[in-house]
Write an enzyme that holds these catalytic residues in place. Structure first.
Site, PDB file in Angstrom:
ATOM      1  N   ASP A   1      24.041 -11.243   4.180  1.00 27.23           N
ATOM      2  CA  ASP A   1      24.316 -12.050   2.995  1.00 27.23           C
ATOM      3  C   ASP A   1      25.804 -12.079   2.661  1.00 27.23           C
ATOM      4  OD1 ASP A   1      23.641 -13.537   0.559  1.00 27.23           O
ATOM      5  OD2 ASP A   1      24.210 -11.685  -0.472  1.00 27.23           O
TER       6      ASP A   1
ATOM      7  N   MET B   1       0.796  -1.225   0.000  1.00 30.05           N
ATOM      8  CA  MET B   1       0.000   0.000   0.000  1.00 30.05           C
ATOM      9  C   MET B   1       0.831   1.280   0.000  1.00 30.05           C
ATOM     10  SD  MET B   1      -2.903  -1.201  -0.323  1.00 30.05           S
ATOM     11  CE  MET B   1      -3.601  -2.821  -0.173  1.00 30.05           C
ATOM     12  N   CYS B   2       2.141   1.161  -0.198  1.00 23.78           N
ATOM     13  CA  CYS B   2       3.004   2.350  -0.252  1.00 23.78           C
ATOM     14  C   CYS B   2       2.891   3.025  -1.606  1.00 23.78           C
ATOM     15  CB  CYS B   2       4.471   1.968  -0.012  1.00 23.78           C
ATOM     16  SG  CYS B   2       4.852   1.707   1.701  1.00 23.78           S
ATOM     17  N   HIS B   3       2.853   4.347  -1.570  1.00 23.09           N
ATOM     18  CA  HIS B   3       2.822   5.130  -2.804  1.00 23.09           C
ATOM     19  C   HIS B   3       4.238   5.235  -3.375  1.00 23.09           C
ATOM     20  CE1 HIS B   3      -0.855   6.441  -0.778  1.00 23.09           C
ATOM     21  NE2 HIS B   3      -1.311   6.747  -1.976  1.00 23.09           N
TER      22      HIS B   3
ATOM     23  N   MET C   1       8.380   4.477   5.632  1.00 22.13           N
ATOM     24  CA  MET C   1       8.564   3.106   5.149  1.00 22.13           C
ATOM     25  C   MET C   1       9.815   2.999   4.291  1.00 22.13           C
ATOM     26  SD  MET C   1       6.325   1.533   6.761  1.00 22.13           S
ATOM     27  CE  MET C   1       6.856  -0.027   6.107  1.00 22.13           C
ATOM     28  N   GLU C   2      10.123   4.046   3.544  1.00 26.16           N
ATOM     29  CA  GLU C   2      11.326   4.034   2.720  1.00 26.16           C
ATOM     30  C   GLU C   2      12.574   3.974   3.601  1.00 26.16           C
ATOM     31  OE1 GLU C   2       8.067   5.120   0.142  1.00 26.16           O
ATOM     32  OE2 GLU C   2       8.588   5.757   2.154  1.00 26.16           O
TER      33      GLU C   2
END
Length: 166
Positions: free
Chosen positions: A129, A76-78, A114-115
């Protein structure tokens, strides 16, 4: 702070929030997290001896790529036109940990929390990793929003305390 969830319609269906009527404002977010590692991993990172190359350099690029691709990962992130993204690391040899801090800036109708959180997460996963051949027992912890500025809800600064939802 309000408890209304904005990503659901009146029927409970998941929806992307309509930001079309919101004003464009300057928005920033800073997220932080850490990876706890062994002394051998710390030595490889500091000494540049990881077989996969420059661990922090690659993690920085991966984190920035994560920031730029957040809307492809979080449903739901733009999509946002990121104007600035920085990712810095602190290597704490004494405590065998690497701290990542991601700062994101945008002029937009929705925030960049969120970014920033995605940037930190992807950077720390990349460290894992690149170093797992040395030691699989690394732990990624304490990923959180440190601060955010701008937008209707105003500024936020992490106090170190979590809220109770009882």
């Amino acid at each position: 702070m309000h408890n209304q969830l904005s990503h659901f319609d009146h029927s409970g269906n998941a929806v992307m929030v309509d930001v079309s009527r919101k004003e464009i404002t300057k928005r920033t977010a800073v997220a932080r997290g850490q990876i706890n590692v062994s002394p051998a991993v710390i030595d490889a990172v500091i000494g540049g001896t990881s077989k996969k190359g420059d661990v922090l350099g690659v993690a920085r690029i991966a984190g920035i790529m994560g920031v730029k691709n957040t809307s492809a990962l979080i449903p739901m992130c733009h999509p946002l036109m990121i104007q600035k993204c920085g990712l810095d690391f602190t290597v704490d040899k004494e405590k065998c940990r690497i701290i990542a801090v991601c700062q994101v800036k945008v002029d937009g109708k929705t925030g960049v929390e969120m970014e920033a959180l995605t940037g930190v997460s992807v950077a720390l996963l990349t460290i894992y990793d690149m170093c797992k051949a040395i030691d699989h027992s690394m732990t990624i912890t304490d990923i959180h929003l440190e601060k955010k500025t701008g937008g209707k809800s105003g500024d936020f600064y992490f106090s170190g305390e979590t809220s109770d939802n009882d």
